[in-house]
Design a protein around this motif. Structure first.
Motif, PDB file in Angstrom:
ATOM      1  N   GLU A 153     -21.756 -20.667 -16.628  1.00  0.00           N
ATOM      2  CA  GLU A 153     -21.585 -19.924 -17.871  1.00  0.00           C
ATOM      3  C   GLU A 153     -22.760 -20.188 -18.825  1.00  0.00           C
ATOM      4  OE1 GLU A 153     -19.814 -17.652 -19.028  1.00  0.00           O
ATOM      5  OE2 GLU A 153     -19.786 -17.842 -21.209  1.00  0.00           O
ATOM      6  N   ALA A 154     -23.170 -21.456 -18.939  1.00  0.00           N
ATOM      7  CA  ALA A 154     -24.280 -21.785 -19.842  1.00  0.00           C
ATOM      8  C   ALA A 154     -25.578 -21.132 -19.364  1.00  0.00           C
ATOM      9  CB  ALA A 154     -24.452 -23.306 -19.944  1.00  0.00           C
ATOM     10  N   VAL A 155     -25.809 -21.137 -18.041  1.00  0.00           N
ATOM     11  CA  VAL A 155     -27.013 -20.504 -17.500  1.00  0.00           C
ATOM     12  C   VAL A 155     -26.970 -19.002 -17.779  1.00  0.00           C
ATOM     13  CG1 VAL A 155     -28.191 -19.867 -15.364  1.00  0.00           C
ATOM     14  CG2 VAL A 155     -27.550 -22.240 -15.759  1.00  0.00           C
ATOM     15  N   ASN A 156     -25.807 -18.392 -17.558  1.00  0.00           N
ATOM     16  CA  ASN A 156     -25.696 -16.948 -17.805  1.00  0.00           C
ATOM     17  C   ASN A 156     -25.969 -16.619 -19.263  1.00  0.00           C
ATOM     18  OD1 ASN A 156     -25.137 -16.368 -15.186  1.00  0.00           O
ATOM     19  ND2 ASN A 156     -22.911 -16.332 -15.450  1.00  0.00           N
ATOM     20  N   GLN A 157     -25.440 -17.417 -20.173  1.00  0.00           N
ATOM     21  CA  GLN A 157     -25.636 -17.141 -21.598  1.00  0.00           C
ATOM     22  C   GLN A 157     -27.090 -17.352 -22.008  1.00  0.00           C
ATOM     23  OE1 GLN A 157     -23.610 -15.784 -23.729  1.00  0.00           O
ATOM     24  NE2 GLN A 157     -21.878 -15.694 -22.356  1.00  0.00           N
ATOM     25  N   LEU A 158     -27.689 -18.459 -21.534  1.00  0.00           N
ATOM     26  CA  LEU A 158     -29.072 -18.766 -21.947  1.00  0.00           C
ATOM     27  C   LEU A 158     -30.065 -17.784 -21.337  1.00  0.00           C
ATOM     28  CD1 LEU A 158     -28.973 -22.654 -21.773  1.00  0.00           C
ATOM     29  CD2 LEU A 158     -29.516 -21.309 -23.789  1.00  0.00           C
ATOM     30  N   SER A 159     -29.746 -17.235 -20.147  1.00  0.00           N
ATOM     31  CA  SER A 159     -30.713 -16.333 -19.520  1.00  0.00           C
ATOM     32  C   SER A 159     -30.699 -14.953 -20.171  1.00  0.00           C
ATOM     33  CB  SER A 159     -30.463 -16.237 -18.019  1.00  0.00           C
ATOM     34  OG  SER A 159     -29.173 -15.757 -17.764  1.00  0.00           O
ATOM     35  N   LYS A 160     -29.844 -14.766 -21.189  1.00  0.00           N
ATOM     36  CA  LYS A 160     -29.887 -13.502 -21.948  1.00  0.00           C
ATOM     37  C   LYS A 160     -31.059 -13.475 -22.933  1.00  0.00           C
ATOM     38  CE  LYS A 160     -24.980 -12.442 -21.715  1.00  0.00           C
ATOM     39  NZ  LYS A 160     -23.711 -12.520 -22.461  1.00  0.00           N
ATOM     40  N   PHE A 161     -31.629 -14.645 -23.219  1.00  0.00           N
ATOM     41  CA  PHE A 161     -32.793 -14.682 -24.116  1.00  0.00           C
ATOM     42  C   PHE A 161     -33.955 -13.920 -23.495  1.00  0.00           C
ATOM     43  CE2 PHE A 161     -31.095 -18.723 -26.100  1.00  0.00           C
ATOM     44  CZ  PHE A 161     -30.981 -18.187 -27.365  1.00  0.00           C
ATOM     45  N   PRO A 162     -34.771 -13.257 -24.310  1.00  0.00           N
ATOM     46  CA  PRO A 162     -35.919 -12.538 -23.746  1.00  0.00           C
ATOM     47  C   PRO A 162     -36.883 -13.520 -23.097  1.00  0.00           C
ATOM     48  CG  PRO A 162     -36.078 -12.651 -26.143  1.00  0.00           C
ATOM     49  CD  PRO A 162     -34.723 -13.173 -25.779  1.00  0.00           C
ATOM     50  N   GLY A 163     -37.310 -13.212 -21.881  1.00  0.00           N
ATOM     51  CA  GLY A 163     -38.291 -14.049 -21.199  1.00  0.00           C
ATOM     52  C   GLY A 163     -37.708 -15.289 -20.558  1.00  0.00           C
ATOM     53  N   VAL A 164     -36.382 -15.432 -20.591  1.00  0.00           N
ATOM     54  CA  VAL A 164     -35.750 -16.602 -19.970  1.00  0.00           C
ATOM     55  C   VAL A 164     -34.964 -16.131 -18.750  1.00  0.00           C
ATOM     56  CG1 VAL A 164     -34.096 -18.484 -20.283  1.00  0.00           C
ATOM     57  CG2 VAL A 164     -35.585 -17.821 -22.165  1.00  0.00           C
ATOM     58  N   GLY A 165     -35.376 -16.577 -17.578  1.00  0.00           N
ATOM     59  CA  GLY A 165     -34.666 -16.225 -16.353  1.00  0.00           C
ATOM     60  C   GLY A 165     -33.670 -17.310 -15.981  1.00  0.00           C
ATOM     61  N   LYS A 166     -33.049 -17.151 -14.819  1.00  0.00           N
ATOM     62  CA  LYS A 166     -32.020 -18.119 -14.403  1.00  0.00           C
ATOM     63  C   LYS A 166     -32.614 -19.517 -14.214  1.00  0.00           C
ATOM     64  CE  LYS A 166     -28.510 -15.196 -13.598  1.00  0.00           C
ATOM     65  NZ  LYS A 166     -27.073 -15.234 -13.771  1.00  0.00           N
ATOM     66  N   LYS A 167     -33.847 -19.573 -13.690  1.00  0.00           N
ATOM     67  CA  LYS A 167     -34.431 -20.896 -13.442  1.00  0.00           C
ATOM     68  C   LYS A 167     -34.752 -21.613 -14.748  1.00  0.00           C
ATOM     69  CE  LYS A 167     -36.095 -21.133  -8.811  1.00  0.00           C
ATOM     70  NZ  LYS A 167     -37.154 -21.643  -7.931  1.00  0.00           N
ATOM     71  N   SER A 168     -35.329 -20.890 -15.710  1.00  0.00           N
ATOM     72  CA  SER A 168     -35.612 -21.510 -17.006  1.00  0.00           C
ATOM     73  C   SER A 168     -34.310 -21.909 -17.682  1.00  0.00           C
ATOM     74  CB  SER A 168     -36.362 -20.544 -17.917  1.00  0.00           C
ATOM     75  OG  SER A 168     -37.413 -19.937 -17.243  1.00  0.00           O
ATOM     76  N   ALA A 169     -33.293 -21.050 -17.566  1.00  0.00           N
ATOM     77  CA  ALA A 169     -32.009 -21.347 -18.203  1.00  0.00           C
ATOM     78  C   ALA A 169     -31.414 -22.617 -17.598  1.00  0.00           C
ATOM     79  CB  ALA A 169     -31.054 -20.172 -18.034  1.00  0.00           C
ATOM     80  N   LEU A 170     -31.576 -22.771 -16.290  1.00  0.00           N
ATOM     81  CA  LEU A 170     -31.055 -23.976 -15.641  1.00  0.00           C
ATOM     82  C   LEU A 170     -31.808 -25.216 -16.124  1.00  0.00           C
ATOM     83  CD1 LEU A 170     -29.120 -25.166 -13.583  1.00  0.00           C
ATOM     84  CD2 LEU A 170     -30.833 -24.782 -11.827  1.00  0.00           C
TER      85      LEU A 170
END
Lengths: 201, 201
Positions: free
Chosen positions: B10-27
């Protein structure tokens, strides 16, 4: 920078604590939050708070988990004779994504790094020894990064576990699949020649 | 990706909504949160929630503000005869950082972009017209990006404000200070020749 608003300044300061996120990127994130509905921002805030306060770690392998034991440790389909030692959660995910490993994991939580003040006592090494002494396992794969810190930790583990009747192996190093020889660094190329493997005909 | 934990997912999904942030950066961000103390994560979560729910916009210029009117609009030191029209908050900050402008601002909240469904009605254009009709100002500087959307918006504004006795100007375009001619794009270089200025001797 003058942010016109103390709320924005605080959010930028907090977001710029993320690795690789500077003040400008943090400001872009804040502007994205301002363009979204407040419900979405609250969802994000809750997700961050929940992951920090509610996360549990598997008591056996120290991987993140929703319960006391993680899904991998409790699975009946995994081979509990092979344990793979990794640095952190990302490595578990990376190896899981290959679908080439069916054993269990042990997450160290880092590697020995005196510069960063991380010694063996900061890592989940004692619990690995206890785990291997209690359960009979056939093989331990040490899958740490090919850095001085990773190599030091591999060496430390091999010494620490020398008294146990367990096969210790490390993941193979060499030229990446699809990699061109001329672009490989000298150390990797040299090591790939030294540790050459018989060609399977 | 298999995240082992629904909280992390859930945290990865929410953070990857930021522009320029993909799943790997979110993780990476989530792992950073997990390494921090929960208090720090709660601070971050609060900052995100506060900025989204508590932020106010200046009733005069639509810049972000802690009160009804922003610090720039209420300042006695600013020249209220010059108003600079910008796209968003970042542009206000960028111009403020130059220390070359002492007037007031008007934040449009975007530029006219039919592709993204943004027409004049979605922007703070009506309030600009009302503001200029109510207060006598000498000059309006339109400082929008040198993109087709920015140019369209500049053109729209100049037509919309044609009935007012106000000097309308745009920021100058040309070779950047310190920029080398050979690396400048053709359009910028061409425009810098067409709109050449007398050399001040």
């Amino acid at each position: 920078m003058n942010f016109s608003s103390s709320l924005i300044e605080e959010a930028v300061n907090q977001l710029s604590k993320f690795p690789g996120v500077g003040k400008k990127s943090a400001l872009r994130m804040v502007l994205h939050i301002l363009k979204q509905k407040p419900e979405d921002a609250i969802k994000l805030a809750n997700a961050i708070e929940m992951v920090s306060t509610q996360i549990k770690y598997c008591k056996k392998c120290h991987n993140v988990s929703d319960g006391d034991l993680c899904a991998i440790c409790t699975s009946q389909k995994r081979n509990n004779q092979i344990i793979c030692v990794v640095e952190d959660l990302r490595d578990v995910m990376a190896i899981e994504n290959t679908s080439q490993f069916n054993g269990l994991y042990h997450v160290l939580g880092g590697v020995i790094s005196p510069i960063n003040g991380i010694g063996p006592d900061e890592l989940n090494i004692d619990s690995l020894v206890i785990r291997l002494e209690a359960e009979v396992s056939a093989e331990l794969i040490i899958a740490l990064s090919a850095t001085p810190e990773g190599d030091t930790t591999t060496f430390y583990l091999s010494k620490k576990l020398a008294h146990l009747p367990i096969q210790i192996s490390t993941i193979s190093r060499g030229i990446a699949i699809g990699g061109e020889l001329e672009y490989a660094d000298e150390i990797t190329l040299g090591r790939s020649i030294v540790s050459r493997v018989p060609y399977a005909r």
